[in-house]
Scaffold this motif. Structure first.
Motif, PDB file in Angstrom:
ATOM      1  N   LEU A   1       0.843  -1.184   0.000  1.00 44.88           N
ATOM      2  CA  LEU A   1       0.000   0.000   0.000  1.00 44.88           C
ATOM      3  C   LEU A   1       0.880   1.235   0.000  1.00 44.88           C
ATOM      4  CD1 LEU A   1      -2.850   1.233   0.391  1.00 44.88           C
ATOM      5  CD2 LEU A   1      -2.452   1.093   2.851  1.00 44.88           C
ATOM      6  N   THR A   2       0.612   2.166  -0.883  1.00 49.74           N
ATOM      7  CA  THR A   2       1.388   3.395  -0.961  1.00 49.74           C
ATOM      8  C   THR A   2       0.516   4.567  -0.575  1.00 49.74           C
ATOM      9  OG1 THR A   2       2.740   2.497  -2.746  1.00 49.74           O
ATOM     10  CG2 THR A   2       2.772   4.886  -2.439  1.00 49.74           C
ATOM     11  N   MET A   3       1.013   5.414   0.320  1.00 45.98           N
ATOM     12  CA  MET A   3       0.249   6.554   0.791  1.00 45.98           C
ATOM     13  C   MET A   3       0.293   7.702  -0.202  1.00 45.98           C
ATOM     14  SD  MET A   3       1.088   6.904   4.807  1.00 45.98           S
ATOM     15  CE  MET A   3       0.025   8.344   4.824  1.00 45.98           C
ATOM     16  N   GLU A   4      -0.746   8.500  -0.188  1.00 47.49           N
ATOM     17  CA  GLU A   4      -0.727   9.751  -0.924  1.00 47.49           C
ATOM     18  C   GLU A   4       0.103  10.757  -0.135  1.00 47.49           C
ATOM     19  OE1 GLU A   4      -1.986  10.171  -3.846  1.00 47.49           O
ATOM     20  OE2 GLU A   4      -2.894   8.184  -3.949  1.00 47.49           O
ATOM     21  N   SER A   5       0.688  11.720  -0.855  1.00 49.63           N
ATOM     22  CA  SER A   5       1.584  12.658  -0.203  1.00 49.63           C
ATOM     23  C   SER A   5       0.877  13.499   0.848  1.00 49.63           C
ATOM     24  CB  SER A   5       2.226  13.578  -1.248  1.00 49.63           C
ATOM     25  OG  SER A   5       1.218  14.285  -1.962  1.00 49.63           O
ATOM     26  N   HIS A   6      -0.411  13.778   0.692  1.00 48.71           N
ATOM     27  CA  HIS A   6      -1.098  14.628   1.654  1.00 48.71           C
ATOM     28  C   HIS A   6      -1.344  13.923   2.979  1.00 48.71           C
ATOM     29  CE1 HIS A   6      -4.527  12.376  -0.107  1.00 48.71           C
ATOM     30  NE2 HIS A   6      -5.038  12.494   1.104  1.00 48.71           N
ATOM     31  N   GLN A   7      -1.058  12.625   3.053  1.00 52.62           N
ATOM     32  CA  GLN A   7      -1.250  11.898   4.293  1.00 52.62           C
ATOM     33  C   GLN A   7      -0.018  11.919   5.188  1.00 52.62           C
ATOM     34  OE1 GLN A   7      -2.790   8.310   2.038  1.00 52.62           O
ATOM     35  NE2 GLN A   7      -4.055   8.169   3.860  1.00 52.62           N
ATOM     36  N   SER A   8       1.039  12.598   4.738  1.00 54.92           N
ATOM     37  CA  SER A   8       2.237  12.671   5.550  1.00 54.92           C
ATOM     38  C   SER A   8       1.948  13.424   6.844  1.00 54.92           C
ATOM     39  CB  SER A   8       3.358  13.388   4.782  1.00 54.92           C
ATOM     40  OG  SER A   8       3.744  12.626   3.668  1.00 54.92           O
ATOM     41  N   TRP A   9       2.763  13.118   7.851  1.00 55.05           N
ATOM     42  CA  TRP A   9       2.586  13.740   9.161  1.00 55.05           C
ATOM     43  C   TRP A   9       2.941  15.208   9.076  1.00 55.05           C
ATOM     44  CZ3 TRP A   9       5.062  16.686  12.639  1.00 55.05           C
ATOM     45  CH2 TRP A   9       4.574  16.685  13.953  1.00 55.05           C
ATOM     46  N   MET A  10       2.171  16.044   9.743  1.00 57.50           N
ATOM     47  CA  MET A  10       2.524  17.461   9.826  1.00 57.50           C
ATOM     48  C   MET A  10       1.738  18.109  10.961  1.00 57.50           C
ATOM     49  SD  MET A  10       0.541  19.128   6.557  1.00 57.50           S
ATOM     50  CE  MET A  10       1.434  18.105   5.410  1.00 57.50           C
ATOM     51  N   ILE A  11       2.300  19.198  11.496  1.00 54.58           N
ATOM     52  CA  ILE A  11       1.601  20.002  12.491  1.00 54.58           C
ATOM     53  C   ILE A  11       0.969  21.207  11.816  1.00 54.58           C
ATOM     54  CG2 ILE A  11       1.901  21.496  14.497  1.00 54.58           C
ATOM     55  CD1 ILE A  11       3.980  19.695  15.546  1.00 54.58           C
ATOM     56  N   GLU A  12       1.784  21.978  11.167  1.00 59.21           N
ATOM     57  CA  GLU A  12       1.313  23.187  10.497  1.00 59.21           C
ATOM     58  C   GLU A  12       1.890  23.220   9.090  1.00 59.21           C
ATOM     59  OE1 GLU A  12      -0.752  25.387  11.651  1.00 59.21           O
ATOM     60  OE2 GLU A  12      -0.866  24.846  13.779  1.00 59.21           O
ATOM     61  N   SER A  13       1.129  23.715   8.172  1.00 60.60           N
ATOM     62  CA  SER A  13       1.637  23.876   6.818  1.00 60.60           C
ATOM     63  C   SER A  13       2.355  25.208   6.648  1.00 60.60           C
ATOM     64  CB  SER A  13       0.486  23.793   5.808  1.00 60.60           C
ATOM     65  OG  SER A  13      -0.491  24.776   6.093  1.00 60.60           O
TER      66      SER A  13
ATOM     67  N   GLU B   1       4.935  28.464   7.672  1.00 58.93           N
ATOM     68  CA  GLU B   1       6.282  28.593   8.200  1.00 58.93           C
ATOM     69  C   GLU B   1       6.225  29.172   9.611  1.00 58.93           C
ATOM     70  OE1 GLU B   1       9.255  27.721   6.935  1.00 58.93           O
ATOM     71  OE2 GLU B   1       8.163  26.740   5.309  1.00 58.93           O
ATOM     72  N   PRO B   2       7.106  28.717  10.510  1.00 55.62           N
ATOM     73  CA  PRO B   2       7.136  29.279  11.861  1.00 55.62           C
ATOM     74  C   PRO B   2       7.439  30.766  11.838  1.00 55.62           C
ATOM     75  CG  PRO B   2       8.412  27.255  11.730  1.00 55.62           C
ATOM     76  CD  PRO B   2       8.061  27.628  10.327  1.00 55.62           C
ATOM     77  N   ALA B   3       6.827  31.505  12.770  1.00 60.95           N
ATOM     78  CA  ALA B   3       6.989  32.957  12.781  1.00 60.95           C
ATOM     79  C   ALA B   3       8.357  33.370  13.310  1.00 60.95           C
ATOM     80  CB  ALA B   3       5.891  33.595  13.625  1.00 60.95           C
ATOM     81  N   ASP B   4       8.928  32.628  14.246  1.00 62.77           N
ATOM     82  CA  ASP B   4      10.220  32.978  14.827  1.00 62.77           C
ATOM     83  C   ASP B   4      10.951  31.713  15.242  1.00 62.77           C
ATOM     84  OD1 ASP B   4       9.025  32.141  17.233  1.00 62.77           O
ATOM     85  OD2 ASP B   4       8.324  34.177  17.643  1.00 62.77           O
ATOM     86  N   MET B   5      12.144  31.911  15.806  1.00 64.73           N
ATOM     87  CA  MET B   5      12.984  30.782  16.170  1.00 64.73           C
ATOM     88  C   MET B   5      12.349  29.943  17.275  1.00 64.73           C
ATOM     89  SD  MET B   5      15.663  29.267  15.302  1.00 64.73           S
ATOM     90  CE  MET B   5      16.798  28.006  15.867  1.00 64.73           C
ATOM     91  N   VAL B   6      11.715  30.611  18.252  1.00 65.98           N
ATOM     92  CA  VAL B   6      11.079  29.877  19.338  1.00 65.98           C
ATOM     93  C   VAL B   6       9.984  28.952  18.799  1.00 65.98           C
ATOM     94  CG1 VAL B   6       9.679  30.082  21.421  1.00 65.98           C
ATOM     95  CG2 VAL B   6      11.592  31.643  21.056  1.00 65.98           C
ATOM     96  N   GLU B   7       9.193  29.466  17.879  1.00 70.05           N
ATOM     97  CA  GLU B   7       8.129  28.658  17.284  1.00 70.05           C
ATOM     98  C   GLU B   7       8.715  27.512  16.464  1.00 70.05           C
ATOM     99  OE1 GLU B   7       4.375  29.150  14.183  1.00 70.05           O
ATOM    100  OE2 GLU B   7       5.207  30.915  15.177  1.00 70.05           O
ATOM    101  N   SER B   8       9.827  27.783  15.786  1.00 70.78           N
ATOM    102  CA  SER B   8      10.473  26.749  14.984  1.00 70.78           C
ATOM    103  C   SER B   8      11.006  25.624  15.872  1.00 70.78           C
ATOM    104  CB  SER B   8      11.622  27.357  14.177  1.00 70.78           C
ATOM    105  OG  SER B   8      12.292  26.361  13.432  1.00 70.78           O
ATOM    106  N   VAL B   9      11.638  25.991  16.987  1.00 67.19           N
ATOM    107  CA  VAL B   9      12.162  24.987  17.915  1.00 67.19           C
ATOM    108  C   VAL B   9      11.020  24.164  18.500  1.00 67.19           C
ATOM    109  CG1 VAL B   9      13.291  24.675  20.147  1.00 67.19           C
ATOM    110  CG2 VAL B   9      14.267  26.248  18.476  1.00 67.19           C
ATOM    111  N   THR B  10       9.929  24.834  18.862  1.00 67.56           N
ATOM    112  CA  THR B  10       8.773  24.128  19.415  1.00 67.56           C
ATOM    113  C   THR B  10       8.196  23.142  18.413  1.00 67.56           C
ATOM    114  OG1 THR B  10       8.229  26.066  20.772  1.00 67.56           O
ATOM    115  CG2 THR B  10       6.496  24.428  20.458  1.00 67.56           C
ATOM    116  N   LYS B  11       8.128  23.551  17.162  1.00 68.96           N
ATOM    117  CA  LYS B  11       7.604  22.677  16.121  1.00 68.96           C
ATOM    118  C   LYS B  11       8.518  21.464  15.911  1.00 68.96           C
ATOM    119  CE  LYS B  11       6.302  22.570  11.224  1.00 68.96           C
ATOM    120  NZ  LYS B  11       6.129  23.349   9.985  1.00 68.96           N
TER     121      LYS B  11
END
Length: 233
Positions: free
Chosen positions: A174-186, A188-198
């Motif tokens: 079974l092959t997954m569609e690309s939109h089924q990949s894991w993600m939190i937010e589509s 871009e993080p607003a700053d470094m703190v948000e990027s580290v948290t993500k």
């Protein structure tokens, strides 16, 4: 000294892995035109054992990567808040069965396809994580090496599981569609703190799913000798 210890441990494991030591042998399912033939030539029991060992090492290194990232970038108060916040992961919701009756109702086909879906859902996010970590000013090399190794070996594990499905179920994978990949937010993080948290959320959620993959594959291996009497560890 602490970083040196992590580096030494990682190197010892990698030498054992690729040198055929106590941790087992590589899957031999590297990318290429003959990838199917390489894995298909391995007997089923040995292939399953190598797949399980591969999953064990991936989970172990995901634990180490997460712990190292916490130590370097995540204050204790933030870790506590993250734990109290509950499960923020949005990967496919496959839970480990909680009773022997539930385990016995699960088919080998479900186990194999669930493992494959979980693996495939993480390949792209982990490659994206590499790009993000490479932009950190003070990310230790041991963290970068561990996450890069896990990312590349996840692809090998996918190929090994694909061959297992062909061998055990006599069917294509079974092959997954690309939109089924894991993600939190589509976005871009607003700053470094948000990027580290993500990035922290990516590592912690991957660790949870890596444990599920390891558990399901161990259950599958147990069934080859003990049938439906097996129970997840």
């Amino acid at each position: 000294l602490h970083t040196h210890t992590h580096t030494h441990t990682c190197c010892v494991w990698l030498l054992l892995w690729f040198g055929g030591g106590t941790l087992g042998q590589p899957l031999e399912c590297r990318a290429g035109a003959d990838v199917g033939r390489r894995c298909a030539s391995i007997p089923l029991d040995k292939l399953l054992e190598r797949v399980v060992q591969h999953a064990e090492l991936i989970y172990r290194l995901s634990e180490e990567s997460c712990a190292l990232f916490e130590e370097m970038f995540i204050p204790l108060a933030v870790r506590t808040q993250h734990i109290r916040g509950g499960n923020t992961c949005t990967s496919p919701a496959f839970s480990v069965p909680g009773s022997k009756g539930e385990v016995q109702q699960i088919s080998d086909k479900w186990l194999l396809h669930t493992v494959l879906i979980l693996i495939q859902s993480w390949i792209e996010p982990l490659f994206t994580l590499q790009d993000t970590l490479d932009r950190y000013d003070n990310a230790p090399n041991v963290l970068l090496n561990k996450t890069k190794w896990v990312s590349s070996k996840l692809v090998s594990l996918e190929q090994g599981v694909t061959v297992l499905i062909r061998k055990m179920l006599d069917e294509g994978a079974l092959t997954m569609e690309s939109h089924q990949s894991w993600m939190i937010e589509s976005s871009e993080p607003a700053d470094m703190v948000e990027s580290v948290t993500k990035d922290y959320a990516v590592l912690t959620c991957f660790k949870k799913d890596a444990h599920k993959v390891e558990t399901f594959l161990k259950l599958l291996r147990c069934r080859q000798t003990q049938g439906l009497s097996c129970f997840p560890i």
